[in-house]
Scaffold this active site. Sequence first.
Site, PDB file in Angstrom:
ATOM      1  N   TRP A 139       8.972  10.832  -3.385  1.00 25.12           N
ATOM      2  CA  TRP A 139       8.326   9.585  -2.504  1.00 25.12           C
ATOM      3  C   TRP A 139       9.404   9.504  -1.319  1.00 25.12           C
ATOM      4  O   TRP A 139      10.618   9.442  -1.572  1.00 25.12           O
ATOM      5  CB  TRP A 139       8.276   8.592  -3.062  1.00 25.12           C
ATOM      6  CG  TRP A 139       7.639   7.366  -2.359  1.00 25.12           C
ATOM      7  CD1 TRP A 139       6.707   7.448  -1.585  1.00 25.12           C
ATOM      8  CD2 TRP A 139       8.093   5.930  -2.366  1.00 25.12           C
ATOM      9  NE1 TRP A 139       6.481   6.131  -1.010  1.00 25.12           N
ATOM     10  CE2 TRP A 139       7.558   5.358  -1.587  1.00 25.12           C
ATOM     11  CE3 TRP A 139       9.249   5.586  -3.108  1.00 25.12           C
ATOM     12  CZ2 TRP A 139       7.351   4.019  -1.429  1.00 25.12           C
ATOM     13  CZ3 TRP A 139       9.465   4.029  -2.656  1.00 25.12           C
ATOM     14  CH2 TRP A 139       8.630   3.458  -1.928  1.00 25.12           C
ATOM     15  N   ASP A 220      11.459   5.243 -11.665  1.00 26.97           N
ATOM     16  CA  ASP A 220      10.603   4.466 -10.901  1.00 26.97           C
ATOM     17  C   ASP A 220       9.053   4.580 -11.502  1.00 26.97           C
ATOM     18  O   ASP A 220       8.542   5.540 -11.757  1.00 26.97           O
ATOM     19  CB  ASP A 220      10.686   5.477  -9.458  1.00 26.97           C
ATOM     20  CG  ASP A 220       9.513   4.573  -8.574  1.00 26.97           C
ATOM     21  OD1 ASP A 220       9.150   3.691  -8.752  1.00 26.97           O
ATOM     22  OD2 ASP A 220       9.778   5.138  -7.472  1.00 26.97           O
ATOM     23  N   LYS A 256      -0.492  -0.611  -7.565  1.00 26.59           N
ATOM     24  CA  LYS A 256      -1.495   0.264  -7.620  1.00 26.59           C
ATOM     25  C   LYS A 256      -2.564  -0.222  -8.983  1.00 26.59           C
ATOM     26  O   LYS A 256      -3.659  -0.485  -8.982  1.00 26.59           O
ATOM     27  CB  LYS A 256      -0.910   1.705  -7.880  1.00 26.59           C
ATOM     28  CG  LYS A 256      -1.122   2.521  -6.610  1.00 26.59           C
ATOM     29  CD  LYS A 256      -0.128   1.909  -5.688  1.00 26.59           C
ATOM     30  CE  LYS A 256       1.402   2.336  -6.122  1.00 26.59           C
ATOM     31  NZ  LYS A 256       2.657   2.130  -5.025  1.00 26.59           N
TER      32      LYS A 256
HETATM   33  N1  PLA Z   1       7.599   4.219  -6.076  1.00 27.05           N
HETATM   34  C1  PLA Z   1       6.823   5.309  -5.808  1.00 27.05           C
HETATM   35  C2  PLA Z   1       6.882   6.629  -6.375  1.00 27.05           C
HETATM   36  C3  PLA Z   1       5.732   5.058  -4.942  1.00 27.05           C
HETATM   37  O1  PLA Z   1       4.877   6.260  -4.734  1.00 27.05           O
HETATM   38  C4  PLA Z   1       5.518   3.749  -4.317  1.00 27.05           C
HETATM   39  C5  PLA Z   1       4.380   3.670  -3.307  1.00 27.05           C
HETATM   40  C6  PLA Z   1       6.519   2.917  -4.664  1.00 27.05           C
HETATM   41  C7  PLA Z   1       7.505   3.180  -5.338  1.00 27.05           C
HETATM   42  C8  PLA Z   1       6.492   1.510  -3.819  1.00 27.05           C
HETATM   43  O2  PLA Z   1       5.227   0.716  -3.998  1.00 27.05           O
HETATM   44  P1  PLA Z   1       5.251  -0.814  -3.781  1.00 27.05           P
HETATM   45  O3  PLA Z   1       6.442  -1.227  -3.243  1.00 27.05           O
HETATM   46  O4  PLA Z   1       4.076  -1.318  -3.384  1.00 27.05           O
HETATM   47  O5  PLA Z   1       5.507  -1.362  -5.366  1.00 27.05           O
HETATM   48  N2  PLA Z   1       3.725   4.931  -2.569  1.00 27.05           N
HETATM   49  C9  PLA Z   1       2.647   4.566  -1.769  1.00 27.05           C
HETATM   50  C10 PLA Z   1       2.894   3.802  -0.673  1.00 27.05           C
HETATM   51  C11 PLA Z   1       1.377   4.417  -2.607  1.00 27.05           C
HETATM   52  C12 PLA Z   1       4.192   3.659   0.367  1.00 27.05           C
HETATM   53  O6  PLA Z   1       4.652   4.812   0.664  1.00 27.05           O
HETATM   54  O7  PLA Z   1       4.764   2.516   0.545  1.00 27.05           O
HETATM   55  C13 PLA Z   1       2.806   6.128  -1.029  1.00 27.05           C
HETATM   56  O8  PLA Z   1       1.636   6.175  -0.335  1.00 27.05           O
HETATM   57  O9  PLA Z   1       3.271   6.986  -1.308  1.00 27.05           O
END
Ligand code: PLA
Length: 411
Positions: A139, A220, A256
């Site tokens: 991510w 995570d 989510k």
């Molecule tokens: N960890 C991972 C692996 C994630 O994919 C995301 C969210 C988070 C943490 C953090 O989410 P939160 O802070 O809302 O709890 N990833 C998303 C959104 C869904 C983003 O980038 O913020 C994504 O599109 O990858």
Amino acid sequence: MMALAVDVSRFEGVPMAPPDPILGVSEAFKADKNDLKLNLGVGAYRTEELQPYVLNVVKKAENLMLEKGENKEYLPIEGLAAFNKATAELLLGADNPVIKQGLVATLQALSGTGSLRLAAAFIQRYFPEAKVLISSPTWGNHKNIFNDARVPWSEYRYYDPKTVGLDFEGMIADIEAAPEGSFVLLHGCAHNPTGIDPTPEQWEKIADVIQEKKHTPFFDVAYQGFASGSLDEDAFSVRLFVKRGMEVFVAQSYSKNLGLYAERVGAINVVCSSPEVADRVKSQLKRLARPMYSNPPIHGAKIVANVVGDPTMFGEWKQEMEQMAGRIKNVRQKLYDSLSAKDKSGKDWSFILRQIGMFSYTGLNKAQSDNMTDKWHVYMTKDGRISLAGLSLAKCDYLADAIIDSFHNVN
Ligand code: PLA
């Protein structure tokens, strides 16, 4: 006398920051006026009509909260006690001995991101020599989080483009080669962006190496219940490490699985080897949180605590979670069917069916992803990731045309 006009800004030297690779996609999507446009960038669940979805059980919990007329007093630094209890139990299982023995330090924090950031600050303060190992790819925000917390990181191999699967040997070799006592960031389930998870046997081997090298696993968990539809199944990896008696970090998110994206509700859990250590770790996490944001927001935490604490609502949540996970699985299947039927080149698209969670990692490169957006108005991240949670059955054929064109006609 009037104040003197400033003709040169003091901020002249501040450069423009680039748009965020994920959230910036939503901004570009909004600006596109074409009716065909499709936002598969950010991982946010949409209905088959492509509308945002508030879970019925969340509305129900909110109505009950409104009826009770609860106040808006500050929460303690560590957050809502009922939430912290519920969140650790969801993660580890209510009857997990580590909970009964008081080994878990849990702090409500600002969703997954804020929980990761708090743990990063903790690592920086108490283990300034230690490195965090992150998967390649991961991510995008993980790197930002550790950079801003000044925690050094390096990557371990994870994705193998040849097989569009896990590079398990590479992963193990890199974790083994890392300096003893590193922190190993792992995605609890539904790896983002690849959608590729280790098998249970592979998780055992990963735990072996981490234990041998005296590393600390740092999970995570952003998709518990959202990958398979089952909260327990999606917590398998974390529970396996905890069962081995290891000390473990886990960041949790309710963005989510309960659709609480903007409420910013999550937690950082640290499973420790004694209750005394857990108390001290928690005290230091609180000390880090206080000057950063003081204390976390109450609304989302109350929703979680009330839903989990009420057997009827808990059951309703599980059902809605299964439905969301089910809808994503359906569009995954339909996308595969459309691609297989339309693509006459003989390319094998079955990797899409082997991926899990809300994303598919298509293997499209940057130029091909640009074509998806520029020609087809399909908004996605430039690493070739698409969010199936933002796709409907009705749009699968259109998306398949776009992917086939981009894959075969753009280098
Ligand atoms: N960890 C991972 C692996 C994630 O994919 C995301 C969210 C988070 C943490 C953090 O989410 P939160 O802070 O809302 O709890 N990833 C998303 C959104 C869904 C983003 O980038 O913020 C994504 O599109 O990858």
